[in-house]
Design a protein around this motif. Structure first.
Motif, PDB file in Angstrom:
ATOM      1  N   LEU A 158       0.828  -1.204   0.000  1.00  0.00           N
ATOM      2  CA  LEU A 158       0.000   0.000   0.000  1.00  0.00           C
ATOM      3  C   LEU A 158       0.864   1.256   0.000  1.00  0.00           C
ATOM      4  O   LEU A 158       0.574   2.230  -0.708  1.00  0.00           O
ATOM      5  N   VAL A 159       1.938   1.211   0.791  1.00  0.00           N
ATOM      6  CA  VAL A 159       2.864   2.345   0.853  1.00  0.00           C
ATOM      7  C   VAL A 159       3.462   2.606  -0.527  1.00  0.00           C
ATOM      8  O   VAL A 159       3.567   3.751  -0.980  1.00  0.00           O
ATOM      9  N   THR A 160       3.866   1.542  -1.200  1.00  0.00           N
ATOM     10  CA  THR A 160       4.444   1.682  -2.536  1.00  0.00           C
ATOM     11  C   THR A 160       3.424   2.257  -3.503  1.00  0.00           C
ATOM     12  O   THR A 160       3.726   3.149  -4.306  1.00  0.00           O
ATOM     13  N   LEU A 161       2.210   1.759  -3.423  1.00  0.00           N
ATOM     14  CA  LEU A 161       1.141   2.217  -4.305  1.00  0.00           C
ATOM     15  C   LEU A 161       0.870   3.707  -4.113  1.00  0.00           C
ATOM     16  O   LEU A 161       0.632   4.445  -5.068  1.00  0.00           O
ATOM     17  N   MET A 162       0.916   4.157  -2.880  1.00  0.00           N
ATOM     18  CA  MET A 162       0.611   5.555  -2.579  1.00  0.00           C
ATOM     19  C   MET A 162       1.772   6.496  -2.892  1.00  0.00           C
ATOM     20  O   MET A 162       1.651   7.705  -2.767  1.00  0.00           O
ATOM     21  N   PHE A 201       7.898  -3.091  -8.041  1.00  0.00           N
ATOM     22  CA  PHE A 201       6.484  -2.812  -8.214  1.00  0.00           C
ATOM     23  C   PHE A 201       6.190  -1.549  -9.013  1.00  0.00           C
ATOM     24  O   PHE A 201       5.039  -1.296  -9.353  1.00  0.00           O
ATOM     25  N   SER A 202       7.219  -0.752  -9.300  1.00  0.00           N
ATOM     26  CA  SER A 202       6.965   0.506 -10.000  1.00  0.00           C
ATOM     27  C   SER A 202       6.269   0.275 -11.339  1.00  0.00           C
ATOM     28  O   SER A 202       5.366   1.022 -11.726  1.00  0.00           O
ATOM     29  N   GLN A 203       6.670  -0.790 -12.048  1.00  0.00           N
ATOM     30  CA  GLN A 203       6.065  -1.078 -13.352  1.00  0.00           C
ATOM     31  C   GLN A 203       4.585  -1.407 -13.221  1.00  0.00           C
ATOM     32  O   GLN A 203       3.788  -1.095 -14.109  1.00  0.00           O
TER      33      GLN A 203
END
Length: 204
Positions: free
Chosen positions: A55-59, A134-136
């Motif tokens: 979730l942190v990465t997504l945000m 996960f950036s992609q």
């Protein structure tokens, strides 16, 4: 998010979950100390920590932390110290799995949940894993469903994998043999935790 993209995400999550490390050692210890239920509690508490990082990465907070060295290093140092603390406790086996087993005292589900989520939240390398890989997927998840998959896929995969580990280890043909080695498992898991803490501090 297309099916092929999600399958790529699923493959990465499976590889990440199956990599041996301190998380596996923690699930093993609580399965030995409290049986199948505690092992599963530890597994899903760990997966909640994984979900938080997803979730942190997504945000986009992961990028913010990466570009704020003071904040990131502070989190990493606190995490490393906690991992080292758990490692020392395991090495000393003072109230650890081997002594609890010998005394016939089971570990609690609360302790299993606490250690499960701590071993994931206080490992900054998991944050780096999500940031790097996960950036992609974050870029192509422009709808709510796609964004939900980015968070739920690693969470569910991690929980299911360690649940499977707990189920296998708690089998009546396996658990008694492992419990005979509870002291050794305590020591090995302690060494793994301390080495991880050192590695985190060295790579800051």
């Amino acid at each position: 998010m297309s099916l092929s993209t999600w399958l790529g995400l699923l493959a990465i999550c499976c590889l990440g979950a199956m990599s041996p490390g301190p998380s596996l050692a923690m699930v093993v210890r609580h399965t030995l100390g409290g049986g199948r239920v505690n092992g599963i509690v530890c597994a899903w508490a760990h997966s909640l920590g994984i979900g938080v990082y997803a979730l942190v990465t997504l945000m986009g907070l992961a990028v913010l932390l990466k570009h704020s060295p003071l904040v990131f290093n502070g989190i990493a140092i606190i995490g490393a110290l906690y991992l080292a603390y758990m490692g020392v406790q395991a090495l000393r086996s003072k109230g650890g799995m081997s002594q609890k087993l010998a005394a016939g005292e089971p570990t609690s589900a609360i302790a299993a949940a606490r250690d499960g989520i701590a071993i994931s939240l206080f490992n900054p390398k998991i944050l780096l894993f999500f940031l790097a890989l996960f950036s992609q997927f974050v870029l192509v998840a422009d709808e709510l469903w796609g964004k939900s998959l980015i968070v739920l896929t690693p969470l569910v995969v991690d929980g299911l994998w360690y649940t499977l580990v707990a189920l296998l280890l708690s089998h009546k043909a396996i658990l008694p043999k492992l419990r005979q080695k509870a002291g050794l498992i305590d020591k090995l898991s302690g060494i793994v935790l301390i080495l991880l803490a050192i590695r985190v501090l060295v790579t800051l």
